[in-house]
Design an enzyme around this catalytic site. Structure first.
Site, short mmCIF file in Angstrom:
data_model
loop_
_atom_site.label_atom_id
_atom_site.label_comp_id
_atom_site.label_asym_id
_atom_site.label_seq_id
_atom_site.Cartn_x
_atom_site.Cartn_y
_atom_site.Cartn_z
N LYS A 54 -94.43 18.51 -54.76
CA LYS A 54 -95.42 18.32 -53.70
C LYS A 54 -96.72 17.78 -54.29
CE LYS A 54 -93.23 21.75 -50.77
NZ LYS A 54 -93.12 23.12 -50.26
N GLN A 98 -96.43 28.60 -50.82
CA GLN A 98 -94.99 28.39 -51.01
C GLN A 98 -94.23 29.69 -50.72
OE1 GLN A 98 -93.52 25.47 -51.57
NE2 GLN A 98 -91.47 26.29 -51.79
N ASP A 121 -98.15 23.48 -42.65
CA ASP A 121 -96.76 23.95 -42.63
C ASP A 121 -96.32 24.33 -41.22
OD1 ASP A 121 -95.04 24.13 -44.85
OD2 ASP A 121 -96.25 25.71 -45.77
N1 GUN Z 1 -90.15 27.21 -48.87
C1 GUN Z 1 -89.10 26.44 -48.50
N2 GUN Z 1 -89.48 25.47 -47.63
C2 GUN Z 1 -90.82 25.65 -47.45
C3 GUN Z 1 -91.78 24.96 -46.67
O1 GUN Z 1 -91.49 23.99 -45.94
N3 GUN Z 1 -93.05 25.44 -46.77
C4 GUN Z 1 -93.38 26.51 -47.54
N4 GUN Z 1 -94.65 26.92 -47.54
N5 GUN Z 1 -92.51 27.19 -48.27
C5 GUN Z 1 -91.23 26.74 -48.23
#
Ligand code: GUN
Length: 286
Positions: A54, A98, A121
């Protein structure tokens, strides 16, 4: 039938070109760069890989990016304090914590501390609620990417029978609502569904997001179905989806590979949501 490949990397590249242009324009016009803060607690190997992907994606499109690697023994209070600081930081337009967080953390509570306007998110109850109500708000990245992939097949989703396998807050539930918004008839199955094949065999669109490697076999798929595989599990050091690709590719009309299908789209949608937040911040100071 041999399926056409829904190439998430290629589609992402196209979308990212637009993001780069819009980012340059934003900087020229307003002197701001979209900024994303990613917070990770602990040392889960898979999560660490996703977080560095990311951050790298941000750099590649010209965003400002900050990564906070917090130790495993970080308290929930400390995490919430960091979120408070980021909420007040004008350089940051998106905050991502995350998931999963280590045992003992209340993920919904932690996400509730992110300003809804920086919740790129879409996990804050306000954004989740807006999704449910059909109002504007941030849409979770993987579901948003999945809908984009389906649309790229040129298929009209309206009236189609979509079967989602998985009911997580991150993928299954929001993708079900988004498909409903596109006027699909939606069935949501999960790990406890009886006779899963009876559902999947009737599906025009299958979205698999349950985390059980190769659960969906060729004989569970209707000829010509669109198959979206959001599963990612490491099996013998190889990334494997929820769909048995080698079998499904002979039944489906379109299929996403793993890796290279849904994964790149998730990151691209994260960039899009962050860009949207940065643009909104400019509009509010206009
Ligand atoms: N863990 C797995 N997919 C995601 C996501 O799209 N966002 C976040 N914050 N954690 C994740």
């Amino acid at each position: 039938m041999t399926a056409k490949i829904l190439d998430g990397r290629k589609i992402s590249k196209e979308i990212k070109q637009n993001i780069i242009t819009e980012t340059e324009n934003l900087e020229k016009e307003y002197g701001i760069k979209p900024g994303l803060a990613v917070v990770i607690v602990g040392e889960d190997e898979a999560s660490s890989v996703y977080v560095s992907m990311k951050a790298k994606a941000c750099k590649n499109v010209g965003f400002h990016s900050e990564t906070y690697n917090l130790p495993q023994d970080t308290s929930q209070k400390e995490l919430i304090q960091l979120i408070g600081k980021l909420n007040n930081d004008a350089k940051i337009h998106g905050i991502l914590v995350q998931l999963p967080l280590p045992k003992g953390f209340d993920e919904n509570l932690v996400n509730s501390h992110i300003l809804p306007s920086k919740d790129i998110d879409g996990f804050h109850a306000i954004n989740a609620g807006n999704l449910m109500l059909g109002e504007d708000g941030y849409i979770p990245c993987t579901p948003k990417g999945i809908i984009e992939l389906i649309k790229r097949t040129g298929t009209d989703i309206s009236g189609k029978h979509a079967v989602v396998i998985g009911r997580s807050n991150i993928v299954g539930k929001p993708v079900g609502i988004l498909l409903l918004r596109e006027n699909a008839t939606v069935t949501i199955c999960h790990s406890r569904t009886n006779n899963l094949a009876e559902h999947t065999k009737n599906a025009d669109i299958i979205v698999a997001a349950v985390g059980i490697p190769k659960l969906i076999k060729g004989d569970m798929i209707k000829e010509g179905a669109i198959i979206i595989d959001a599963g990612t599990r490491k099996v013998d050091e190889k990334l494997v989806g929820d769909v048995d690709y080698d079998e499904a590719v002979n039944k489906a009309s379109w299929i996403t590979p793993v890796p290279g299908g849904v994964g790149p789209m998730t990151i691209t949608m994260l960039l899009l949501n962050t860009l949207e937040s940065a643009k909104k911040s400019c509009a509010s100071v206009r």
